[in-house]
Design a protein around this motif. Structure first.
Motif, PDB file in Angstrom:
ATOM      1  N   SER A   1      46.180  29.954  36.950  1.00 50.95           N
ATOM      2  CA  SER A   1      46.765  31.215  36.483  1.00 50.95           C
ATOM      3  C   SER A   1      45.772  32.074  35.720  1.00 50.95           C
ATOM      4  O   SER A   1      46.080  33.205  35.358  1.00 50.95           O
TER       5      SER A   1
ATOM      6  N   SER B   1      42.220  38.533  41.772  1.00 49.34           N
ATOM      7  CA  SER B   1      42.577  37.709  40.621  1.00 49.34           C
ATOM      8  C   SER B   1      42.619  36.259  41.091  1.00 49.34           C
ATOM      9  O   SER B   1      42.800  35.968  42.284  1.00 49.34           O
TER      10      SER B   1
ATOM     11  N   ILE C   1      44.946  34.215  40.501  1.00 49.77           N
ATOM     12  CA  ILE C   1      46.313  33.992  40.964  1.00 49.77           C
ATOM     13  C   ILE C   1      46.454  34.368  42.428  1.00 49.77           C
ATOM     14  O   ILE C   1      47.012  33.620  43.239  1.00 49.77           O
ATOM     15  N   HIS C   2      45.930  35.538  42.800  1.00 47.20           N
ATOM     16  CA  HIS C   2      46.040  35.975  44.195  1.00 47.20           C
ATOM     17  C   HIS C   2      45.233  35.072  45.117  1.00 47.20           C
ATOM     18  O   HIS C   2      45.661  34.775  46.241  1.00 47.20           O
TER      19      HIS C   2
ATOM     20  N   THR D   1      55.985  39.811  33.426  1.00 45.15           N
ATOM     21  CA  THR D   1      54.540  39.942  33.625  1.00 45.15           C
ATOM     22  C   THR D   1      54.039  38.892  34.602  1.00 45.15           C
ATOM     23  O   THR D   1      53.207  39.176  35.474  1.00 45.15           O
ATOM     24  N   HIS D   2      54.524  37.661  34.465  1.00 46.91           N
ATOM     25  CA  HIS D   2      54.151  36.604  35.404  1.00 46.91           C
ATOM     26  C   HIS D   2      54.533  36.991  36.828  1.00 46.91           C
ATOM     27  O   HIS D   2      53.732  36.827  37.768  1.00 46.91           O
TER      28      HIS D   2
ATOM     29  N   GLU E   1      55.057  40.011  38.153  1.00 45.71           N
ATOM     30  CA  GLU E   1      54.271  41.136  38.667  1.00 45.71           C
ATOM     31  C   GLU E   1      52.865  40.695  39.054  1.00 45.71           C
ATOM     32  O   GLU E   1      52.283  41.212  40.010  1.00 45.71           O
ATOM     33  N   SER E   2      52.320  39.722  38.332  1.00 47.06           N
ATOM     34  CA  SER E   2      50.960  39.268  38.628  1.00 47.06           C
ATOM     35  C   SER E   2      50.875  38.497  39.936  1.00 47.06           C
ATOM     36  O   SER E   2      49.777  38.305  40.480  1.00 47.06           O
ATOM     37  N   GLN E   3      52.029  38.055  40.460  1.00 45.28           N
ATOM     38  CA  GLN E   3      52.036  37.223  41.659  1.00 45.28           C
ATOM     39  C   GLN E   3      52.538  37.934  42.907  1.00 45.28           C
ATOM     40  O   GLN E   3      52.207  37.533  44.033  1.00 45.28           O
TER      41      GLN E   3
END
Length: 354
Positions: A216, A265, A267-268, A291-292, A294-296
């Motif tokens: 992450s 990122s 994550i991506h 936020t978690h 949206e980041s994924q």
């Protein structure tokens, strides 16, 4: 928007990202309204599959999902939940027996506020319970219209094949999906689980594609490990001073540098890697906050180049799980001395049910 893929050979299509609800409730985010907002945002972004379990926050996760789907959103969701882990203090309220399955499904239906569950999954194997007993109960639930499909989670290849054999020989409903742990750091299922799933036409919906948070962006070499309740509860997987976890940390640093070089990122990179495997139907993401989530979300649109995939293979070779504790399940033949030594007694082993 998130693309959709065939769910095995069922004729159903689900989004390539599944919203995992493990972190909704006291185990993660106790704010029900916030959990509902996260679920609605995921649905609005094109995610049409939600996965939970009766053991997540002892049923609270299912209750939050049920609230989010009330008011007309149930029909747009492929809803999955699981049984097996102990719910409450009664030791009889667990397992894969007919007695518990018939009772557990009624509790899940009530908490979810629905008349049917699209995918009902055995959360872990239970070697002491005849698999045919489990499939017989689940088959009855399909015929009663309470569940649509049967799935398993973290089953070994031999058990996956046994399920297909029982369906044919005993006239049971077929298991249509497997939910294994899979990430760049835990690639063991590439050896047999994924090929077996492909051979039998099973959908695969991996859990922990971010390796329990290791991918992450929170973990960096040379820095103190982030404070986590999981680290206290599961030191074998999260204590960075242990050699297997130190190996994960070293790999994470290399992967973070690769992601940066590729303009992604971490994550991506991690999610796109899991989605790249042709056996994978949908990767389960488990956000605790908006936020978690949206980041994924954007990971479903990422395609990794052959060069990037080759460099990932060089960091963590195919079929390699850096820490065996991340495999999610170890059979009694490995964990219980009584299965290997004449006259040995069987200890009570705590189970980590994600």
């Amino acid at each position: 928007m998130v693309d959709q893929r065939p769910f095995g050979r069922t004729g159903v299509r689900i989004s390539s990202l599944t919203l995992g609800a493990m972190n909704f409730g006291q185990r993660g985010n106790p704010d029900h309204e916030d959990g509902i907002r996260i679920i609605h945002r995921a649905l609005d972004a094109g995610i049409n599959a939600i996965d939970t379990a009766d053991v997540y926050s002892q049923g609270e996760s299912e209750e939050i999902v049920g609230k989010a789907l009330a008011g007309g959103r149930r029909d747009e969701v492929f809803l999955a939940t699981k049984f097996h882990g102990q719910v409450g203090d009664d030791p009889q309220h667990r397992g894969n027996s007919r007695r518990w399955i018939i009772r557990a499904v009624e509790h899940s239906l009530r908490r979810l506020g629905t008349d049917w569950i699209d995918l009902y999954q055995a959360h872990r194997p239970e070697p002491d319970t005849d698999f045919d007993e489990t499939l017989g109960a689940l088959t009855d639930l399909v015929h009663q219209g309470k569940i649509r499909y049967i799935g398993t989670s973290t089953f070994e290849p031999s058990a996956i094949v046994e399920g297909q054999w029982l369906a044919r020989r005993r006239g049971r409903e077929r298991v249509v999906s497997e939910q294994p742990p899979y990430s760049i750091l835990a690639r063991e299922i590439e050896r047999e689980v994924l090929p077996v799933a492909q051979r039998h036409g099973l959908a695969v919906i991996p859990w922990s594609p971010l390796a329990g948070g290791w991918l992450s962006g929170r973990y960096h070499g040379g820095l103190d490990a982030p404070i986590s309740r999981r680290a206290d509860r599961l030191p074998a997987r999260f204590d960075p001073t242990r050699p297997a976890n130190a190996a994960k940390l070293a790999a994470v640093d290399k992967l973070a540098a690769l992601a940066d070089e590729a303009g992604l990122s971490l994550i991506h990179l991690a999610l796109a890697f899991v989605l790249e495997h042709p056996a994978v139907t949908s990767a389960i993401i488990g956000p605790r906050t908006m936020t978690h989530l949206e980041s994924q979300l954007g990971a479903a649109k990422v395609t990794l180049s052959r060069d990037v995939l080759d460099r990932i293979d060089a960091i963590v070779p195919p079929g390699t799980t850096l820490n065996p504790a991340d495999a999610g399940y170890q059979p009694p033949s490995l964990t219980d001395p009584a299965h290997r030594r004449r006259g040995a007694s069987s200890p009570h082993l705590a189970e980590d049910v994600r």
